[in-house]
Design a protein around this motif. Structure first.
Motif, mmCIF file in Angstrom:
data_model
loop_
_atom_site.group_PDB
_atom_site.id
_atom_site.type_symbol
_atom_site.label_atom_id
_atom_site.label_comp_id
_atom_site.label_asym_id
_atom_site.label_seq_id
_atom_site.Cartn_x
_atom_site.Cartn_y
_atom_site.Cartn_z
ATOM 1 N N GLN A 198 77.179 21.000 60.625
ATOM 2 C CA GLN A 198 76.012 21.444 59.852
ATOM 3 C C GLN A 198 75.337 20.268 59.146
ATOM 4 N N LEU A 199 76.130 19.400 58.528
ATOM 5 C CA LEU A 199 75.562 18.253 57.822
ATOM 6 C C LEU A 199 74.901 17.260 58.774
ATOM 7 N N ALA A 200 75.388 17.225 60.019
ATOM 8 C CA ALA A 200 74.818 16.304 61.015
ATOM 9 C C ALA A 200 73.548 16.847 61.651
ATOM 10 N N GLY A 201 73.150 18.081 61.320
ATOM 11 C CA GLY A 201 71.914 18.650 61.847
ATOM 12 C C GLY A 201 72.105 19.546 63.050
ATOM 13 N N VAL A 210 75.403 10.098 68.564
ATOM 14 C CA VAL A 210 76.598 9.302 68.853
ATOM 15 C C VAL A 210 76.187 8.129 69.731
ATOM 16 N N THR A 211 76.538 6.948 69.344
ATOM 17 C CA THR A 211 76.093 5.753 70.071
ATOM 18 C C THR A 211 76.832 5.601 71.402
ATOM 19 N N PRO A 212 76.219 4.923 72.359
ATOM 20 C CA PRO A 212 76.913 4.685 73.643
ATOM 21 C C PRO A 212 78.257 3.997 73.473
ATOM 22 N N ALA A 281 81.168 11.811 64.502
ATOM 23 C CA ALA A 281 79.980 12.156 63.714
ATOM 24 C C ALA A 281 79.958 11.494 62.346
ATOM 25 N N ALA A 282 81.094 11.031 61.857
ATOM 26 C CA ALA A 282 81.182 10.522 60.484
ATOM 27 C C ALA A 282 80.153 9.455 60.147
ATOM 28 N N PRO A 283 79.864 8.493 61.048
ATOM 29 C CA PRO A 283 78.864 7.471 60.685
ATOM 30 C C PRO A 283 77.470 8.038 60.421
ATOM 31 N N GLN A 284 77.185 9.246 60.907
ATOM 32 C CA GLN A 284 75.862 9.848 60.732
ATOM 33 C C GLN A 284 75.693 10.528 59.371
#
Length: 458
Positions: A198-201, A210-212, A281-284
């Motif tokens: 939810q917090l990540a949208g 999420v980055t490659p 997802a944490a870095p976002q």
């Protein structure tokens, strides 16, 4: 907040003790203590397998690795260890339970004799105690985060409580607490997962951001041999884990034992991927997190309101408790049933129970020391699964399925399995010492095998 958390944690631990006291009234024989009299149904066996297997390395260790390395950090756990449960169902569960064993050592004794039973049991014990130490280290980390106490004190308190309730209830108390703990684990992980999504949208936004580099399964510079080794140790090295087999052998029938592995695999993989997604997802999320094994508890503290945080931390504690008590029981089973009782018995059932409980206390003390000296949870667990298991995997599978092989072949194979990883890894510097040792063990076993027509080897 610390006082509330401490009271909630204390109440949770008292519940575990209460269940073990109840179970202790139903423990009259060695078989009751080790395999609950072979009386458990599918639901209890599957939930207990899941809860035992889903330890601190899954929630805390691998999540920290994913946060640091991306998806590559999840190869051993949850993916590798989930596949072990599936392989157990196909290879070991039905035949082991059908023969009515109490431990893995019983198979070795029946197939290869007492000397191999003792050696195989003694090989397994260090890996199991190391695994217990990894879980105690995780428990100490949680108490440090939740209550703010010193890490060493937290590990000591955890060891005391777990040893106490393991001594009381044996496997019966263990599986009932596992069932409750497993349910709480699922609830806690799901709560944090949906909070992060939810917090990540939403799921689509989360995955798109999420980055490659995070999606890569292979980190830069890793050799193909090291890649094989990283998969082989969790999948094959833990195949002969007495910790999981104790649940399988407690099943009411061989069919239940096999099916419970498949159910546990499905639950484990389904729930195990959630911490992986959380770490990706944490870095976002733009929140402060810790590093290392405290990454996930500190993230939960930042994201969850008080009561949800308590549920999640209860889940972490549950995952750890369900694994520690299982490992201590495993050491008791192997050392008492397969080494001490055959050597110094016969003993009465009363004396056997006292012996088992004494070994639980001793194993808890050794695990406490390993936890005090340990560093990273997942590294301890992977190390535990590599100790002497290459030869044991070959001997156990051959003992169940092949008519070839005798005590001489088994002894040589176990010896190669013990020294091979050290020689190939530490001295030669090969990137896949455990996997190469496994191949050598297969060659040694069947190269030395004498023809055997015993029906026990069928």
């Amino acid at each position: 907040m610390n006082t509330t958390v401490a009271m909630a944690l204390g109440g949770w631990l008292l519940l575990q003790l209460g269940i073990s006291v109840w179970a202790s009234r139903r423990v009259a024989t060695e078989g009751d203590f080790l395999v609950a009299g072979h009386s458990l149904g599918l639901t209890l066996v599957a939930l207990s397998l899941f809860a035992t297997w889903f330890g601190a390395e899954t929630i805390m260790g691998s999540t920290a690795m994913v946060a640091e390395e991306g998806l590559a950090g999840a190869r051993a756990d949850p993916f590798g260890y989930a596949l072990t449960l599936l392989l157990m169902g196909f290879v070991l569960a039905y035949r082991m339970r059908a023969r009515g064993y109490l431990t893995l050592g019983d198979l070795l004794a029946e197939r290869f004799g007492r000397r191999i039973e003792w050696l195989g049991s003694l090989i397994l014990i260090p890996s199991v105690v190391t695994w217990a130490g990894a879980q105690l280290l995780a428990f100490g980390n949680i108490l440090q985060v939740m209550v703010g106490i010193d890490l060493t004190l937290g590990i000591t308190l955890a060891a005391f409580v777990v040893v106490l309730y393991t001594c009381l209830g044996g496997i019966l108390g263990d599986v009932w607490t596992d069932a409750i703990q497993g349910a709480v684990v699922i609830l806690g992980i799901v709560v944090l997962f949906f909070t992060v999504v939810q917090l990540a949208g939403g799921p689509a936004t989360l995955l798109a951001n999420v980055t490659p580099a995070q999606w890569r399964l292979v980190p830069d510079g890793e050799s193909p041999w090291a890649r094989i080794e990283l998969w082989a140790i969790p999948i094959l090295g833990s195949l002969v884990s007495q910790v999981a087999l104790s649940r399988i052998l407690a099943a009411r029938t061989a069919r239940i034992a096999r099916n419970a592995c498949f159910v546990a695999f499905a639950i484990y993989l389904s729930i195990g991927v959630l911490p992986v997604v959380i770490a990706l997802a944490a870095p976002q999320l733009d929140v402060a997190t810790g590093s290392g094994d405290n990454f996930l508890p500190l993230l939960a503290g930042e994201l969850l309101p008080g009561w949800l945080y308590l549920i999640f931390m209860g889940a972490l504690v549950s995952a750890i408790l369900s694994t520690i008590d299982s490992t201590l029981l495993t050491v008791s089973a192997l050392l008492s049933h397969n080494v001490l009782i055959p050597a110094f018995g016969p003993f009465s059932q009363r004396t056997r129970l006292k012996l088992h409980r004494g070994v639980v206390v001793a194993a808890g003390a050794v695990a406490w020391l390993i936890a005090i000296l340990g560093d990273r949870i997942l590294e301890l667990v992977i190390f535990a699964d590599s100790i002497g298991t290459a030869g044991l995997v070959v001997v156990v599978v051959a003992g169940l399925y092949s008519r070839r092989g005798d005590a001489r072949a088994a002894l040589a194979t176990l010896a190669v399995g013990m020294v091979g990883p050290f020689l190939l890894g530490d001295l030669v510097g090969f990137d896949a010492p455990w996997m190469c040792t496994l191949v050598v063990c297969v060659v040694v076993y069947f190269g030395l095998s004498a023809r055997c027509t015993s029906p026990q080897a069928a």
